[in-house]
Design a protein around this motif. Structure first.
Motif, short mmCIF file in Angstrom:
data_model
loop_
_atom_site.label_atom_id
_atom_site.label_comp_id
_atom_site.label_asym_id
_atom_site.label_seq_id
_atom_site.Cartn_x
_atom_site.Cartn_y
_atom_site.Cartn_z
N HIS A 179 0.78 -1.24 0.00
CA HIS A 179 0.00 0.00 0.00
C HIS A 179 0.81 1.29 0.00
N ARG A 222 -8.40 1.88 2.23
CA ARG A 222 -7.08 1.65 1.65
C ARG A 222 -7.08 1.83 0.14
N LYS A 244 -0.63 5.03 -4.32
CA LYS A 244 -0.40 4.42 -3.02
C LYS A 244 -0.23 5.52 -1.97
#
Length: 777
Positions: free
Chosen positions: A317, A614, A622
């Motif tokens: 992530h 997320r 990201k």
């Protein structure tokens, strides 16, 4: 009558009987003891009214009394039975009133009539709404013909979503994006920092997360005075054994201990709850170094063999971790200790607790945002949370605590100088015009333009702009050169007393008052600090029959200033605010569909926050580890010179923004005055000063401007060596306009380089409205 001034340390907790007495005192003072107490039972309730103070979360299952001490004060201040009508202005000239302090300017009560400044008599005189609106419209049309960019449309965080939407639309139909607001002065740093780090301009924490967290990190925020309802989830977390680690230059009572005023047991037994488990008095301006030190200590634990990082999260992530880790390894501990003003063990202790936590919330306020390196500091807190995957996880995330009640909502509605934050293509198609694409003025840039003589008209929808901005001793004279100033406010303030060539005071309805239009009583909506949108119903009879709503004010100006547009139904919107919400839903369909129904859901409806799932709306796709260019939080701070101190501006327990409820700061033990400077006793001794001495404070800056504030009394206080504190907005005269956060232009009010000089003998105090700032020869 002279006030008795005392300085005596406060021994009690936040909340408790001190809070209860304070609420009773202000309700009685505003002559609303019974009616105000009854009205407060509907405060922050579904089908009630939303707080006119701070933006803290409104829960789906509210407490019986879902208000705090300062929330009750803001309610009492708005519903006061005192009135400030034409007879008041007939008795006082503007020149006379300029010598009154902030408290006494608002003390006469609610404004009742529209007023126009008469330069011949130096007084405000009543005028009809028609006359006022027609002249304002003529001046705005004339300025638009000259150049649409010469008008500025400011708003404070009290405006509803409905009024904010119309205001933003009006400005763009007028031809500019000059929509500075109070966010520019406080949390603009957040709006710049977080999109680069996590892809959204607001926090990622919901109220539910507070019940699932097992660690809370607190930076530069004082809930005891600024958002006391926040003490309830903090108390619950503490009682669950959650470590609460605080970094703040001052020991704030709300972060030390709390007695819940809504608990009969606690009130009768005076039981207190410990809030912070660690309390580190970081040096003013030292947060960036302290956060870097915590990150470095965490990395060192990982490299020593402890599982301190979430490698899976980092790999899937995030972007930029390798460069960030290299940056941390390169930092020298001695340098971090010097910059933070803390021992290495403090940062290592924080890292040790954080490394053991499953889910951590990082909380911050203006103690991080109002620094030259504020953007980098907020991003360093985001880095710290990303290292352990504390983003998009239950009980974890980043939590900026916004100040004014709808400062976040008005930004969502398009009140912003940044055109890229508004769906301009959709707005243009919806209303059949070509929206302006050039960036507008921030609050600081608006001041700079006024100083250059490039602004004709300034319309203020709420707020106290001149009192709130830096360098006001330079801004105030330039303000008088404006052709038109319009103050749409509920109470008198200093900005209204600095007239342009043509100046109006337009009294508007408060949020707590019933807003009756042709289709009946209207409702409003606003957004809290977690991105939840709530409905609000006014419940009190308006202070005067001559008040109009902010919605109607904007619409009336729109009809008079702009060309007729069949797609812009000003009259219909005024008659029925549901139609405004329908229009908002058309402009922002993903967020505000079915708006009128959803805003009454318990707890409000949640705006989409991608980082919570997320999903990272950043350039890299990201979450980003971002490396600061320097650890110097204040490059303007002169090096050397043992007599140069860092000054931070403070708010007392008895104020909200520029509204001052009284002269007592209960938690700091200061009574009867605001003319103080808090100093460490070691600094007092080494500079040859004395506790209780009267001093003059001057800014250290090599820009040809002399900025000073005389008449402050030294109070020996538990503040880090080399740091001092003074009250906002009085100390704003010491803050240079150019001294702002790099990237966000948020005034760097938490780290101003100053010197303190003793005032001898009968040296005159400054008058409250007239601080000293002059051009040096």
């Amino acid at each position: 009558m002279a006030r008795r001034v005392t300085f005596r340390p406060y021994a009690g907790p936040a909340g408790g009987w001190g809070s209860a007495r304070s609420v009773g005192t202000i309700l009685a003072r505003e002559n609303v003891l019974a009616s105000g107490a009854l009205l407060l039972t509907r405060h922050n309730k579904v089908d009630g009214f939303q707080c006119v103070g701070c933006a803290w979360v409104k829960p789906a299952q509210p407490l019986p009394f879902e208000f705090c001490e300062n929330g009750a004060k803001t309610v009492a201040w708005e519903i006061t039975n005192h009135r400030c009508g034409p007879e008041f202005f007939a008795a006082h000239t503007v020149t006379e009133l300029l010598d009154w302090d902030d408290y006494h300017l608002e003390r006469p009560g609610r404004l009742t009539h529209p007023l126009r400044y008469d330069p011949d008599t130096d007084k405000y005189r009543p005028v009809s709404w028609g006359t006022a609106l027609d002249e304002i419209a003529r001046e705005l049309r004339a300025s638009r013909a000259r150049d649409p960019k010469r008008a500025v449309f400011y708003s404070s965080g009290r405006c509803s979503n409905e009024a904010s939407y119309l205001y933003g639309l009006f400005a763009r139909l007028y031809g500019n994006n000059n929509l500075p607001d109070s966010s520019n002065l406080c949390h603009e740093t957040t709006s710049v920092a977080l999109p680069e780090s996590i892809g959204q301009a607001v926090g990622s924490v919901s109220l539910a997360d507070w019940g699932h967290t097992d660690c809370i990190l607190f930076f530069g925020q004082n809930p005891g005075s600024n958002s006391p309802r926040m003490l309830h989830p903090l108390q619950e977390a503490s009682e669950r054994g959650v470590p609460i680690i605080t970094y703040n230059p001052l020991k704030e009572r709300g972060l030390e201990r709390f007695t819940n005023p809504q608990s009969p047991t606690e009130m009768l037994t005076t039981r207190e709850t410990r809030i912070s488990s660690q309390y580190h008095q970081v040096k003013t301006g030292g947060d960036l170094a302290a956060l870097t030190g915590i990150c470095k200590a965490l990395l060192e634990r990982e490299e020593a063999g402890e599982a301190a990082l979430d490698h899976a999260f980092i790999a899937e992530h995030t972007h930029g971790f390798a460069a960030f880790a290299a940056f941390l390894r390169a930092q020298d501990w001695d340098d971090l200790v010097r910059r933070a003003g803390l021992p290495r063990t403090a940062m290592e202790a924080t890292a040790a607790v954080y490394a053991r936590a499953r889910a951590t919330i990082g909380v911050y306020g203006m103690g991080l945002t109002q620094h030259r390196a504020g953007v980098a500091t907020v991003q360093m807190l985001a880095n710290l949370l990303l290292m352990r995957g504390n983003m998009g996880r239950s009980g974890a995330g980043i939590c900026p605590v916004r100040g004014h009640s709808n400062v976040q909502g008005q930004r969502t509605m398009g009140v912003t100088e940044k055109p890229e934050l508004v769906p301009l293509d959709r707005l243009g198609a919806q209303y059949g015009f070509a929206p302006p694409r050039e960036a507008g003025y921030t609050s600081v840039e608006a001041c700079e333009a006024i100083l250059r003589g490039e602004v004709d008209c300034f319309v203020e929808l709420g707020g106290n702009f001149v009192r709130a901005v830096p360098d006001r001793s330079l801004v105030e004279p330039a303000w008088r050169g404006l052709r038109l100033t319009v103050n749409a406010i509920t109470k008198l303030n200093r900005t209204a007393l600095i007239p342009g060539e043509i100046s109006y005071i337009l009294p508007v309805l408060g949020r707590i008052e019933t807003d009756r239009q042709r289709t009946g009583i209207q409702s409003l909506s606003m957004e809290d600090t977690t991105g939840c949108v709530h409905g609000s119903r006014g419940m009190r009879r308006p202070a005067s029959p001559h008040l109009i709503s902010e919605v109607r004010l904007v619409a009336e100006l729109g009809k008079r200033v702009l060309e007729p547009n069949p797609r812009v139904p000003w009259d219909e919107w005024c008659d029925d605010y549901r139609l405004i919400r329908d229009a908002i839903g058309e402009t922002y369909p993903d967020t505000f569909h079915d708006y009128d129904r959803r805003m009454w859901e318990p707890g409000g409806f949640q705006r989409p926050l991608p980082a919570c799932k997320r999903e990272w709306h950043t350039k890299t796709g990201k979450a980003n580890f971002l490396v600061p260019g320097s650890l110097d939080e204040d490059p303007d701070m002169p090096e050397g010179g043992h007599d140069v101190l860092r000054m931070m501006t403070l708010r007392s327990n008895d104020q909200f923004n520029t509204t001052v409820f009284g002269y007592d700061d209960r938690f700091r033990g200061i009574k009867g005055t605001r003319d103080v400077i808090l100093m460490n006793r070691l600094d007092i001794d080494r500079l040859g000063l004395a506790d209780g001495a009267m001093v003059r404070v001057e800014t250290v800056a090599n820009d040809g401007v002399r900025r000073e504030l005389p008449g402050l009394t030294i109070v020996g206080y538990d503040i880090p060596v080399g740091c001092v504190g003074a009250y906002y907005p009085e100390a704003n005269v010491l803050l240079p306009l150019w001294h702002y956060a790099v990237g966000s232009m948020t005034p760097a009010a938490k780290s101003i380089p100053v010197r303190v000089h003793r005032m001898d003998g009968d040296a005159a105090r400054t008058r409250h409205g007239r601080p000293q700032a002059t051009l040096q020869p």
